[in-house]
Design a protein around this motif. Structure first.
Motif, PDB file in Angstrom:
ATOM      1  N   ASN A   3       0.823  -1.211   0.000  1.00 43.26           N
ATOM      2  CA  ASN A   3       0.000   0.000   0.000  1.00 43.26           C
ATOM      3  C   ASN A   3       0.851   1.251   0.000  1.00 43.26           C
ATOM      4  O   ASN A   3       0.335   2.349   0.182  1.00 43.26           O
ATOM      5  CB  ASN A   3      -0.936   0.013   1.215  1.00 43.26           C
ATOM      6  CG  ASN A   3      -2.021  -1.039   1.098  1.00 43.26           C
ATOM      7  OD1 ASN A   3      -2.428  -1.382  -0.005  1.00 43.26           O
ATOM      8  ND2 ASN A   3      -2.479  -1.539   2.229  1.00 43.26           N
ATOM      9  N   ASP A   4       2.153   1.088  -0.183  1.00 42.29           N
ATOM     10  CA  ASP A   4       3.050   2.246  -0.185  1.00 42.29           C
ATOM     11  C   ASP A   4       2.915   3.033  -1.477  1.00 42.29           C
ATOM     12  O   ASP A   4       2.693   2.479  -2.547  1.00 42.29           O
ATOM     13  CB  ASP A   4       4.507   1.801  -0.018  1.00 42.29           C
ATOM     14  CG  ASP A   4       4.827   1.461   1.430  1.00 42.29           C
ATOM     15  OD1 ASP A   4       4.008   1.765   2.310  1.00 42.29           O
ATOM     16  OD2 ASP A   4       5.905   0.885   1.661  1.00 42.29           O
ATOM     17  N   VAL A   5       3.059   4.332  -1.316  1.00 40.31           N
ATOM     18  CA  VAL A   5       3.005   5.262  -2.440  1.00 40.31           C
ATOM     19  C   VAL A   5       4.413   5.791  -2.657  1.00 40.31           C
ATOM     20  O   VAL A   5       5.124   6.111  -1.695  1.00 40.31           O
ATOM     21  CB  VAL A   5       2.032   6.427  -2.126  1.00 40.31           C
ATOM     22  CG1 VAL A   5       1.997   7.430  -3.252  1.00 40.31           C
ATOM     23  CG2 VAL A   5       0.643   5.896  -1.820  1.00 40.31           C
ATOM     24  N   LYS A   6       4.836   5.875  -3.910  1.00 36.85           N
ATOM     25  CA  LYS A   6       6.170   6.393  -4.231  1.00 36.85           C
ATOM     26  C   LYS A   6       6.056   7.911  -4.376  1.00 36.85           C
ATOM     27  O   LYS A   6       5.365   8.410  -5.260  1.00 36.85           O
ATOM     28  CB  LYS A   6       6.680   5.747  -5.526  1.00 36.85           C
ATOM     29  CG  LYS A   6       8.116   6.048  -5.824  1.00 36.85           C
ATOM     30  CD  LYS A   6       9.037   5.327  -4.866  1.00 36.85           C
ATOM     31  CE  LYS A   6      10.480   5.579  -5.263  1.00 36.85           C
ATOM     32  NZ  LYS A   6      11.395   5.423  -4.170  1.00 36.85           N
ATOM     33  N   ALA A  29       3.577  19.775  12.131  1.00 34.30           N
ATOM     34  CA  ALA A  29       2.541  20.370  11.289  1.00 34.30           C
ATOM     35  C   ALA A  29       1.673  19.312  10.614  1.00 34.30           C
ATOM     36  O   ALA A  29       0.472  19.531  10.401  1.00 34.30           O
ATOM     37  CB  ALA A  29       3.180  21.269  10.236  1.00 34.30           C
ATOM     38  N   SER A  30       2.258  18.165  10.296  1.00 35.05           N
ATOM     39  CA  SER A  30       1.518  17.128   9.582  1.00 35.05           C
ATOM     40  C   SER A  30       0.894  16.088  10.501  1.00 35.05           C
ATOM     41  O   SER A  30       0.081  15.274  10.062  1.00 35.05           O
ATOM     42  CB  SER A  30       2.436  16.428   8.582  1.00 35.05           C
ATOM     43  OG  SER A  30       3.497  15.775   9.270  1.00 35.05           O
ATOM     44  N   ALA A  46       5.800   6.095   1.199  1.00 35.75           N
ATOM     45  CA  ALA A  46       4.931   6.448   2.324  1.00 35.75           C
ATOM     46  C   ALA A  46       3.603   5.739   2.162  1.00 35.75           C
ATOM     47  O   ALA A  46       3.224   5.344   1.055  1.00 35.75           O
ATOM     48  CB  ALA A  46       4.714   7.948   2.370  1.00 35.75           C
ATOM     49  N   SER A  47       2.897   5.610   3.261  1.00 38.39           N
ATOM     50  CA  SER A  47       1.547   5.056   3.188  1.00 38.39           C
ATOM     51  C   SER A  47       0.623   6.118   2.587  1.00 38.39           C
ATOM     52  O   SER A  47       0.989   7.295   2.477  1.00 38.39           O
ATOM     53  CB  SER A  47       1.054   4.671   4.581  1.00 38.39           C
ATOM     54  OG  SER A  47       0.865   5.844   5.355  1.00 38.39           O
ATOM     55  N   LYS A  52      -1.372  11.733   2.240  1.00 33.80           N
ATOM     56  CA  LYS A  52      -2.462  12.705   2.395  1.00 33.80           C
ATOM     57  C   LYS A  52      -2.098  13.780   3.425  1.00 33.80           C
ATOM     58  O   LYS A  52      -2.395  14.959   3.225  1.00 33.80           O
ATOM     59  CB  LYS A  52      -3.750  12.000   2.811  1.00 33.80           C
ATOM     60  CG  LYS A  52      -4.381  11.186   1.715  1.00 33.80           C
ATOM     61  CD  LYS A  52      -5.631  10.481   2.230  1.00 33.80           C
ATOM     62  CE  LYS A  52      -6.271   9.615   1.171  1.00 33.80           C
ATOM     63  NZ  LYS A  52      -7.450   8.889   1.711  1.00 33.80           N
ATOM     64  N   ALA A  53      -1.453  13.370   4.516  1.00 29.56           N
ATOM     65  CA  ALA A  53      -1.071  14.332   5.549  1.00 29.56           C
ATOM     66  C   ALA A  53      -0.047  15.332   5.018  1.00 29.56           C
ATOM     67  O   ALA A  53      -0.155  16.542   5.251  1.00 29.56           O
ATOM     68  CB  ALA A  53      -0.519  13.600   6.778  1.00 29.56           C
ATOM     69  N   LEU A  54       0.950  14.840   4.288  1.00 31.45           N
ATOM     70  CA  LEU A  54       1.963  15.734   3.713  1.00 31.45           C
ATOM     71  C   LEU A  54       1.359  16.653   2.652  1.00 31.45           C
ATOM     72  O   LEU A  54       1.680  17.840   2.587  1.00 31.45           O
ATOM     73  CB  LEU A  54       3.110  14.918   3.116  1.00 31.45           C
ATOM     74  CG  LEU A  54       4.028  14.229   4.124  1.00 31.45           C
ATOM     75  CD1 LEU A  54       4.996  13.291   3.415  1.00 31.45           C
ATOM     76  CD2 LEU A  54       4.772  15.252   4.953  1.00 31.45           C
ATOM     77  N   ALA A  55       0.473  16.109   1.834  1.00 30.53           N
ATOM     78  CA  ALA A  55      -0.173  16.922   0.804  1.00 30.53           C
ATOM     79  C   ALA A  55      -0.997  18.032   1.437  1.00 30.53           C
ATOM     80  O   ALA A  55      -0.981  19.182   0.960  1.00 30.53           O
ATOM     81  CB  ALA A  55      -1.046  16.041  -0.085  1.00 30.53           C
ATOM     82  N   ALA A  56      -1.685  17.729   2.523  1.00 32.09           N
ATOM     83  CA  ALA A  56      -2.493  18.742   3.204  1.00 32.09           C
ATOM     84  C   ALA A  56      -1.622  19.852   3.782  1.00 32.09           C
ATOM     85  O   ALA A  56      -1.970  21.042   3.696  1.00 32.09           O
ATOM     86  CB  ALA A  56      -3.321  18.086   4.310  1.00 32.09           C
ATOM     87  N   VAL A  57      -0.489  19.494   4.353  1.00 28.56           N
ATOM     88  CA  VAL A  57       0.416  20.491   4.935  1.00 28.56           C
ATOM     89  C   VAL A  57       0.940  21.443   3.874  1.00 28.56           C
ATOM     90  O   VAL A  57       1.051  22.644   4.097  1.00 28.56           O
ATOM     91  CB  VAL A  57       1.587  19.793   5.664  1.00 28.56           C
ATOM     92  CG1 VAL A  57       2.706  20.762   5.984  1.00 28.56           C
ATOM     93  CG2 VAL A  57       1.102  19.158   6.939  1.00 28.56           C
TER      94      VAL A  57
END
Length: 162
Positions: A3-6, A29-30, A46-47, A52-57
């Motif tokens: 389920n990891d995303v590159k 922050a994330s 990353a999972s 999603k958390a990094l993208a939101a930050v």
């Protein structure tokens, strides 16, 4: 099935640097752990939740943080980045051949026009000049592209901070 995303680890590091955040501050922050941030910046994996958390930050979509898996894109980028070097190398070869095949024998007393006829009227200087000009165009294009991509990244980051 993993389920990891590159992710594009360089982009994440640049975005963090633009915000002048340490890995600790990005983690806070994330809502992620510092170890997770370190792993993402080192391995680029990353999972989906971390993505999603990094993208939101960074006020991006998760797709914008992912790396491109298309080999064509990488090849085209590589060609654009180093085409100027190939063109300059070709111009150096043509200029060198002109010196060796035409100029040196002419300086030793050979007929200039006869030297060109021996080599099938191949115009080394013309091809050298053209390849030098093409190399200069490629280099200018590469520098401009780099400048505008950095400028847009800084502009995007400034809009996030405001």
């Amino acid at each position: 099935m993993s389920n990891d995303v590159k992710l594009n680890k360089n982009k994440i590091q640049k975005l963090r640097a633009i915000k002048c955040w340490s890995q600790d501050e990005l983690a806070s922050a994330s809502g992620l752990s510092v170890r997770t941030i370190q792993r993402v910046e080192k391995n680029g994996t990353a999972s989906l939740e971390t993505t999603k958390a990094l993208a939101a930050v960074f006020d991006l979509t998760p797709n914008e943080l992912q790396t491109s898996n298309k080999i064509e894109n990488i090849t085209f980028s590589f060609m654009c980045k180093y085409a100027w070097l190939v063109a300059f190398a070709l111009s150096s070869i043509f200029f060198g051949l002109w010196i060796i095949d035409i100029l040196v024998p002419t300086l030793k007393g050979a007929d200039f026009n006869q030297q060109y006829e021996i080599h099938g009227n191949f115009r080394y200087l013309d091809f050298g000049g053209i390849s030098f000009f093409v190399g200069f165009l490629f280099l200018s294009f590469n520098v401009s592209l780099e400048y505008f991509s950095r400028k847009s990244l800084v502009k995007h980051s400034a809009s996030i901070n405001n």
